[in-house]
Motif scaffolding. Sequence first.
Motif, PDB file in Angstrom:
ATOM      1  N   ALA A  47       0.844  -1.201   0.000  1.00  0.00           N
ATOM      2  CA  ALA A  47       0.000   0.000   0.000  1.00  0.00           C
ATOM      3  C   ALA A  47       0.878   1.250   0.000  1.00  0.00           C
ATOM      4  CB  ALA A  47      -0.930  -0.013   1.210  1.00  0.00           C
ATOM      5  N   ALA A  48       1.914   1.221   0.834  1.00  0.00           N
ATOM      6  CA  ALA A  48       2.799   2.388   0.924  1.00  0.00           C
ATOM      7  C   ALA A  48       3.548   2.602  -0.392  1.00  0.00           C
ATOM      8  CB  ALA A  48       3.782   2.208   2.075  1.00  0.00           C
ATOM      9  N   ALA A  49       3.907   1.508  -1.060  1.00  0.00           N
ATOM     10  CA  ALA A  49       4.707   1.628  -2.281  1.00  0.00           C
ATOM     11  C   ALA A  49       3.870   2.011  -3.503  1.00  0.00           C
ATOM     12  CB  ALA A  49       5.450   0.317  -2.546  1.00  0.00           C
ATOM     13  N   PHE A  50       2.645   1.515  -3.610  1.00  0.00           N
ATOM     14  CA  PHE A  50       1.927   1.642  -4.889  1.00  0.00           C
ATOM     15  C   PHE A  50       0.599   2.383  -4.858  1.00  0.00           C
ATOM     16  CE2 PHE A  50       4.529  -2.256  -5.331  1.00  0.00           C
ATOM     17  CZ  PHE A  50       5.357  -1.802  -6.348  1.00  0.00           C
ATOM     18  N   TRP A  51       0.067   2.734  -3.697  1.00  0.00           N
ATOM     19  CA  TRP A  51      -1.205   3.468  -3.673  1.00  0.00           C
ATOM     20  C   TRP A  51      -0.964   4.931  -3.463  1.00  0.00           C
ATOM     21  CZ3 TRP A  51      -4.398  -0.272  -0.069  1.00  0.00           C
ATOM     22  CH2 TRP A  51      -4.855  -1.359  -0.839  1.00  0.00           C
ATOM     23  N   PRO A  52      -1.737   5.798  -4.123  1.00  0.00           N
ATOM     24  CA  PRO A  52      -2.745   5.471  -5.121  1.00  0.00           C
ATOM     25  C   PRO A  52      -2.095   4.881  -6.372  1.00  0.00           C
ATOM     26  CG  PRO A  52      -2.885   7.801  -4.465  1.00  0.00           C
ATOM     27  CD  PRO A  52      -1.646   7.246  -3.881  1.00  0.00           C
ATOM     28  N   GLY A  53      -2.715   3.868  -6.972  1.00  0.00           N
ATOM     29  CA  GLY A  53      -2.156   3.300  -8.179  1.00  0.00           C
ATOM     30  C   GLY A  53      -2.801   1.997  -8.606  1.00  0.00           C
ATOM     31  N   ALA A  54      -2.214   1.413  -9.670  1.00  0.00           N
ATOM     32  CA  ALA A  54      -2.830   0.305 -10.406  1.00  0.00           C
ATOM     33  C   ALA A  54      -2.600  -1.054  -9.759  1.00  0.00           C
ATOM     34  CB  ALA A  54      -2.322   0.303 -11.839  1.00  0.00           C
ATOM     35  N   LEU A  55      -2.755  -1.111  -8.442  1.00  0.00           N
ATOM     36  CA  LEU A  55      -2.576  -2.369  -7.720  1.00  0.00           C
ATOM     37  C   LEU A  55      -3.828  -2.681  -6.898  1.00  0.00           C
ATOM     38  CD1 LEU A  55      -0.697  -4.700  -6.768  1.00  0.00           C
ATOM     39  CD2 LEU A  55      -0.124  -3.244  -4.827  1.00  0.00           C
ATOM     40  N   THR A  56      -4.334  -3.896  -7.047  1.00  0.00           N
ATOM     41  CA  THR A  56      -5.468  -4.353  -6.246  1.00  0.00           C
ATOM     42  C   THR A  56      -4.990  -5.462  -5.323  1.00  0.00           C
ATOM     43  OG1 THR A  56      -7.115  -3.774  -7.906  1.00  0.00           O
ATOM     44  CG2 THR A  56      -7.717  -5.520  -6.372  1.00  0.00           C
ATOM     45  N   LEU A  57      -5.360  -5.347  -4.038  1.00  0.00           N
ATOM     46  CA  LEU A  57      -4.988  -6.380  -3.062  1.00  0.00           C
ATOM     47  C   LEU A  57      -6.225  -7.156  -2.637  1.00  0.00           C
ATOM     48  CD1 LEU A  57      -2.548  -4.363  -0.751  1.00  0.00           C
ATOM     49  CD2 LEU A  57      -1.989  -5.852  -2.707  1.00  0.00           C
ATOM     50  N   VAL A  58      -6.125  -8.481  -2.647  1.00  0.00           N
ATOM     51  CA  VAL A  58      -7.192  -9.331  -2.114  1.00  0.00           C
ATOM     52  C   VAL A  58      -6.813  -9.675  -0.683  1.00  0.00           C
ATOM     53  CG1 VAL A  58      -8.373 -11.558  -2.318  1.00  0.00           C
ATOM     54  CG2 VAL A  58      -7.845 -10.222  -4.380  1.00  0.00           C
ATOM     55  N   LEU A  59      -7.649  -9.237   0.260  1.00  0.00           N
ATOM     56  CA  LEU A  59      -7.355  -9.367   1.694  1.00  0.00           C
ATOM     57  C   LEU A  59      -8.540 -10.009   2.415  1.00  0.00           C
ATOM     58  CD1 LEU A  59      -5.883  -5.757   2.191  1.00  0.00           C
ATOM     59  CD2 LEU A  59      -4.580  -7.901   2.066  1.00  0.00           C
ATOM     60  N   PRO A  60      -8.301 -10.577   3.617  1.00  0.00           N
ATOM     61  CA  PRO A  60      -9.422 -11.156   4.365  1.00  0.00           C
ATOM     62  C   PRO A  60     -10.443 -10.086   4.752  1.00  0.00           C
ATOM     63  CG  PRO A  60      -7.291 -11.812   5.309  1.00  0.00           C
ATOM     64  CD  PRO A  60      -7.002 -10.752   4.296  1.00  0.00           C
ATOM     65  N   ARG A  61     -11.717 -10.421   4.565  1.00  0.00           N
ATOM     66  CA  ARG A  61     -12.803  -9.530   5.007  1.00  0.00           C
ATOM     67  C   ARG A  61     -12.838  -9.496   6.517  1.00  0.00           C
ATOM     68  NH1 ARG A  61     -18.010  -8.970   1.577  1.00  0.00           N
ATOM     69  NH2 ARG A  61     -19.086  -8.214   3.409  1.00  0.00           N
ATOM     70  N   LYS A  62     -13.020  -8.331   7.083  1.00  0.00           N
ATOM     71  CA  LYS A  62     -13.152  -8.243   8.543  1.00  0.00           C
ATOM     72  C   LYS A  62     -14.538  -8.689   8.989  1.00  0.00           C
ATOM     73  CE  LYS A  62     -10.043  -5.209  10.764  1.00  0.00           C
ATOM     74  NZ  LYS A  62      -9.631  -3.818  10.948  1.00  0.00           N
ATOM     75  N   ASP A  63     -14.644  -9.183  10.217  1.00  0.00           N
ATOM     76  CA  ASP A  63     -15.967  -9.431  10.800  1.00  0.00           C
ATOM     77  C   ASP A  63     -16.723  -8.112  10.820  1.00  0.00           C
ATOM     78  OD1 ASP A  63     -15.574 -12.074  11.250  1.00  0.00           O
ATOM     79  OD2 ASP A  63     -14.995 -11.844  13.366  1.00  0.00           O
ATOM     80  N   GLY A  64     -17.971  -8.156  10.442  1.00  0.00           N
ATOM     81  CA  GLY A  64     -18.778  -6.946  10.458  1.00  0.00           C
ATOM     82  C   GLY A  64     -18.447  -5.983   9.328  1.00  0.00           C
ATOM     83  N   CYS A  65     -17.694  -6.455   8.358  1.00  0.00           N
ATOM     84  CA  CYS A  65     -17.351  -5.637   7.186  1.00  0.00           C
ATOM     85  C   CYS A  65     -18.631  -5.114   6.518  1.00  0.00           C
ATOM     86  CB  CYS A  65     -16.563  -6.505   6.200  1.00  0.00           C
ATOM     87  SG  CYS A  65     -16.350  -5.782   4.564  1.00  0.00           S
ATOM     88  N   PRO A  66     -18.730  -3.793   6.306  1.00  0.00           N
ATOM     89  CA  PRO A  66     -19.980  -3.244   5.776  1.00  0.00           C
ATOM     90  C   PRO A  66     -20.219  -3.498   4.286  1.00  0.00           C
ATOM     91  CG  PRO A  66     -18.566  -1.521   6.764  1.00  0.00           C
ATOM     92  CD  PRO A  66     -17.744  -2.763   6.651  1.00  0.00           C
ATOM     93  N   LEU A 114     -11.815  -9.755   0.154  1.00  0.00           N
ATOM     94  CA  LEU A 114     -12.307  -8.566  -0.526  1.00  0.00           C
ATOM     95  C   LEU A 114     -11.137  -7.960  -1.308  1.00  0.00           C
ATOM     96  CD1 LEU A 114     -15.075  -7.118  -0.365  1.00  0.00           C
ATOM     97  CD2 LEU A 114     -14.109  -5.681   1.415  1.00  0.00           C
ATOM     98  N   ALA A 115     -11.399  -7.571  -2.549  1.00  0.00           N
ATOM     99  CA  ALA A 115     -10.381  -6.913  -3.364  1.00  0.00           C
ATOM    100  C   ALA A 115     -10.510  -5.410  -3.176  1.00  0.00           C
ATOM    101  CB  ALA A 115     -10.569  -7.282  -4.832  1.00  0.00           C
ATOM    102  N   VAL A 116      -9.399  -4.748  -2.852  1.00  0.00           N
ATOM    103  CA  VAL A 116      -9.439  -3.311  -2.562  1.00  0.00           C
ATOM    104  C   VAL A 116      -8.321  -2.584  -3.308  1.00  0.00           C
ATOM    105  CG1 VAL A 116     -10.495  -3.571  -0.278  1.00  0.00           C
ATOM    106  CG2 VAL A 116      -8.005  -3.629  -0.477  1.00  0.00           C
ATOM    107  N   ARG A 117      -8.617  -1.320  -3.670  1.00  0.00           N
ATOM    108  CA  ARG A 117      -7.556  -0.501  -4.244  1.00  0.00           C
ATOM    109  C   ARG A 117      -7.869   0.970  -4.071  1.00  0.00           C
ATOM    110  NH1 ARG A 117      -6.192   1.671  -9.588  1.00  0.00           N
ATOM    111  NH2 ARG A 117      -8.041   1.765 -10.912  1.00  0.00           N
ATOM    112  N   VAL A 118      -6.806   1.798  -4.102  1.00  0.00           N
ATOM    113  CA  VAL A 118      -6.935   3.251  -4.090  1.00  0.00           C
ATOM    114  C   VAL A 118      -6.543   3.721  -5.486  1.00  0.00           C
ATOM    115  CG1 VAL A 118      -6.127   5.427  -3.099  1.00  0.00           C
ATOM    116  CG2 VAL A 118      -6.281   3.385  -1.650  1.00  0.00           C
ATOM    117  N   PRO A 119      -7.517   4.183  -6.290  1.00  0.00           N
ATOM    118  CA  PRO A 119      -7.195   4.555  -7.671  1.00  0.00           C
ATOM    119  C   PRO A 119      -6.314   5.800  -7.745  1.00  0.00           C
ATOM    120  CG  PRO A 119      -9.504   5.047  -7.183  1.00  0.00           C
ATOM    121  CD  PRO A 119      -8.952   4.341  -5.977  1.00  0.00           C
ATOM    122  N   GLY A 120      -5.495   5.866  -8.788  1.00  0.00           N
ATOM    123  CA  GLY A 120      -4.555   6.966  -8.944  1.00  0.00           C
ATOM    124  C   GLY A 120      -5.173   8.239  -9.492  1.00  0.00           C
ATOM    125  N   HIS A 121      -6.282   8.127 -10.218  1.00  0.00           N
ATOM    126  CA  HIS A 121      -6.879   9.328 -10.820  1.00  0.00           C
ATOM    127  C   HIS A 121      -7.533  10.186  -9.732  1.00  0.00           C
ATOM    128  CE1 HIS A 121      -8.882  11.944 -13.588  1.00  0.00           C
ATOM    129  NE2 HIS A 121      -8.637  11.189 -14.649  1.00  0.00           N
TER     130      HIS A 121
END
Length: 314
Positions: free
Chosen positions: A85-104, A116-123
């Motif tokens: 996240a620190a190296a590539f966000w915002p940017g063209a990287l999507t991470l698949v991570l464990p969903r948290k309990d109570g994830c909305p 859940l797949a998450v990313r911070v877009p660069g635009h």
Amino acid sequence: MTLDILDDGRDSIAKAADIIRRGGLVAFATETVYGLGTDATNDDAVAAIFQAKGRPRFNPLILHFADAAAMASYVDFDARAEKLAAAFWPGALTLVLPRKDGCPASLLASAGLDTLAVRVPGHPLARALIRAAGVPLAAPSANRSGEVSPSTAAHVADGLGERIDAVIDGGPCTVGLESTVIDLSTPAATLLRPGGIPREDIEAVIGPVVLSEGNNDTAPRSPGMLSRHYAPSRPLRLNAEKAGEHEALLAFGPATEATLNLSPTGDLKEAAANLFAMLRALDDPEFGAIAVMPIPESGLGTAINDRLQRAATP
Ligand code: TXA
Ligand code: MG
């Protein structure tokens, strides 16, 4: 619906954010490709995305956030995720991570998976829209199923036209290729889809990244086809007219003895929105099996039946 092509001004962002809060569909520029976005916490809105794209399957979607801090209640970060996240966000990287309990997030957005797949877009426009909407955006590429991903607002208008509420024109996408998808829910970081950020760059940050089976660098357009899919631990009996002994009945349409009903009025969009949450609710030791009434094989029914068949196959 009439397609509204919005410019990149503040009024446009406010208007688009309002559409999203009301459960509508807004295509927006990202640096990779145009996304078709909606409120990721709204099951009905997410079902509408699959309907607009005409996807024959419920592929899990990427959730787009304005920054990594906003993901805190959605997914668990480990040390690898923090570094990437620190190296590539915002940017063209999507991470698949464990969903948290109570994830909305809507269960339909992640096709019922525990990840859940998450990313911070660069635009910047994409992040401005997410901030204004106040919710993460579930957004697949803004094309009809089977067509190539759009890299201009005109492509979006050609492909999806009146099926969506608006498109924010943020100019042509600078990357023009989808994000790289890395699965970090497993001990070995796995490349699910090659994309805008090369594997070597990722390996420079976290070490070796393995290739997922059925995916390779020579097929960059193949979607990260899931080897995994959601299945309840109880057997599923499809095309049931009524429940047998010790069975829960997941009904569709008018039914008197339903344990739960995907849609009493027989609305496929409502059924899609309820599908994963209801399967989970019925996956309970109280029942020996889950009997599911027939779902018509048309429109979103195709995707619902695809998932049910996969879930029924041990
Ligand atoms: O660049 C992009 O990633 C664009 C822009 C709009 O952000 N989005 C995009 O979304 O390409 P889509 O839906 O066309 O592709 C999402 C990919 C699929 O290959 C899907 O299988 C994978 O991400 N994916 C999503 N959630 C997943 C999960 N929980 N586990 C494994 N793969 C997942
Ligand atoms: Mg796509």
